[in-house]
Design an enzyme around this catalytic site. Structure first.
Site, PDB file in Angstrom:
ATOM      1  N   HIS A  16       0.062   8.948  -2.397  1.00  0.00           N
ATOM      2  CA  HIS A  16      -0.031   7.822  -3.333  1.00  0.00           C
ATOM      3  C   HIS A  16       1.140   7.801  -4.325  1.00  0.00           C
ATOM      4  O   HIS A  16       1.048   7.186  -5.383  1.00  0.00           O
ATOM      5  CB  HIS A  16      -1.370   7.826  -4.073  1.00  0.00           C
ATOM      6  CG  HIS A  16      -2.522   7.460  -3.186  1.00  0.00           C
ATOM      7  ND1 HIS A  16      -3.032   6.188  -3.115  1.00  0.00           N
ATOM      8  CD2 HIS A  16      -3.239   8.202  -2.309  1.00  0.00           C
ATOM      9  CE1 HIS A  16      -4.043   6.163  -2.239  1.00  0.00           C
ATOM     10  NE2 HIS A  16      -4.173   7.376  -1.738  1.00  0.00           N
ATOM     11  N   GLU A 141       4.404  -5.017   9.118  1.00  0.00           N
ATOM     12  CA  GLU A 141       3.122  -4.546   8.571  1.00  0.00           C
ATOM     13  C   GLU A 141       2.721  -5.340   7.328  1.00  0.00           C
ATOM     14  O   GLU A 141       1.551  -5.686   7.149  1.00  0.00           O
ATOM     15  CB  GLU A 141       3.194  -3.042   8.259  1.00  0.00           C
ATOM     16  CG  GLU A 141       3.278  -2.168   9.499  1.00  0.00           C
ATOM     17  CD  GLU A 141       2.394  -0.932   9.413  1.00  0.00           C
ATOM     18  OE1 GLU A 141       1.284  -1.011   8.852  1.00  0.00           O
ATOM     19  OE2 GLU A 141       2.826   0.123   9.914  1.00  0.00           O
ATOM     20  N   ASP A 153       5.623   5.564   6.233  1.00  0.00           N
ATOM     21  CA  ASP A 153       5.271   5.809   7.628  1.00  0.00           C
ATOM     22  C   ASP A 153       6.374   5.332   8.566  1.00  0.00           C
ATOM     23  O   ASP A 153       6.688   5.988   9.564  1.00  0.00           O
ATOM     24  CB  ASP A 153       3.958   5.114   7.969  1.00  0.00           C
ATOM     25  CG  ASP A 153       2.783   5.652   7.173  1.00  0.00           C
ATOM     26  OD1 ASP A 153       2.920   6.744   6.569  1.00  0.00           O
ATOM     27  OD2 ASP A 153       1.738   4.990   7.136  1.00  0.00           O
TER      28      ASP A 153
END
Length: 365
Positions: A16, A141, A153
């Site tokens: 995060h 995405e 990612d």
């Protein structure tokens, strides 16, 4: 016909921190997705080894995107966005085949997107450079799928190097390979897929992101990355909300842990990173509050079995735990997790060791 492979990932540390413009330290896995692109007669056709039926759609831009199964948007998104950007994308047939476990937090979606974009770029001869490929995968995405990912990612799936983790600056998107010499230190990374359902993960993830953004606004900084460790106590004192204080404390200390682990790895002190891994988990559990009983149980079991450090990896509320163990203790670590899960009445976990592998690559020849 053109084929590319892109891997899933494990995040060694840095949870995060990505959407707070901070630092992360992931590595690419051996499992991933292979995408094959071939010329077709008329429309765009998408096939998957994991799905029973192909999906055929007319060629269009994103604004005219059709109502299709969600998984196909990860594939078609690249074609839609390229069309919107002026590329005359011809009729194509795209076939994908993934062995990344879904729902485990190992980034099966980024493996899918990155393999498709690399294969489409190669097949059409677009000549996109590394930064352009990364930007397109992230846009797929964000815009075509609607997933608010920060880009970590995709960076590791595209740029991973065997035997290395990748230090990613999530503000600049600059990356640097950092040695992860597990074999040289007689160590292994044991992964425990808890198979815990992601309870309320979407709403909870969004709530924490909004909380971090609100805290940054109150503190008058562009992002929580800009609250340095020496400034943490002062920053916490300026926040009235106990919840926001917890979020800030996690993000600031997690960034510090990522950079500390990077320094240790650069110095060849891999066994010494364990304490930071465990501290990261405690921060996720107590400050960010994104763990669930299954992942806490797995971490405790691994530590009791001799792990140098253990933590949940991924966005939270389920998924996988990693433990850094001496090679000789891997079997004992796996047995300890299985026993702890059985005693707690949890389902059977899946266990495997992970090494740092290469990022996206052509399967030509």
């Amino acid at each position: 016909m053109t084929s590319w492979f892109a891997p899933g990932r494990i995040n060694l540390i840095g949870e995060h921190t990505d959407y707070n413009d901070g630092f992360v330290l992931p590595f690419a896995l051996g499992v991933g997705c292979a995408a094959t692109v071939a010329d077709a007669d008329s429309e765009w056709t998408v096939r998957s080894a994991q799905e029973p039926e192909p999906v055929v759609v007319r060629r269009s831009g994103l604004s005219d995107a059709e109502d299709v199964p969600e998984w196909t948007r990860y594939v078609l998104g690249a074609l839609w966005l390229l069309t919107d950007r002026g590329v005359d994308v011809p009729p194509l047939e795209i076939t994908v085949d993934s062995d990344v476990p879904t729902g485990a937090g190992l980034s099966s979606s980024a493996a899918l997107v990155c393999s498709v974009v690399r294969a489409v770029d190669d097949h059409l001869g677009l000549g996109l450079d590394d930064d352009e490929v990364f930007a397109l995968t992230r846009d797929v995405e964000n815009d075509a799928v609607g997933a608010p990912t920060g880009g970590m990612d995709q960076l590791i799936s595209l740029r991973g190097e065997a035997g290395h983790v990748l230090l990613c600056d999530m503000r600049s998107h600059d990356t640097r390979a950092v040695p992860l010499d597990l074999a040289g230190h007689g160590l292994s990374v044991l992964v425990a897929d808890t198979k815990a359902p992601h309870r309320h993960s979407d709403g909870e993830y969004g709530a924490r992101r909004r909380g971090c953004e609100e805290a940054a606004r109150v503190l008058g900084v562009p992002a929580l990355r800009d609250v340095g460790g020496p400034d943490l106590s002062s920053a916490l004192g300026r926040l009235d909300s106990e919840e926001l204080r917890r979020y800030v404390r996690h993000v600031v200390t997690e960034d510090e842990r990522v950079l500390a682990v990077t320094r240790l790895l650069d110095e060849g002190r891999l066994p010494d990173i364990g304490q930071a891994l465990t501290a990261s988990h405690a921060s996720m559990r107590d400050d960010f509050r994104i763990t669930v009983p299954e992942v806490d149980t797995a971490v405790d079991a691994l530590l009791s079995a001799g792990a140098l450090g253990a933590r949940m990896t991924g966005g939270g509320f389920g998924g996988c735990v990693i433990g850094l163990l001496p090679e000789d203790d891997v079997d004992a670590g796996g047995d300890a997790v299985r026993r702890a899960f059985a005693d707690a009445g949890f389902g059977e976990p899946s266990l495997f060791t992970a090494t740092a592998e290469a990022g996206a690559r052509s399967l030509a020849g």
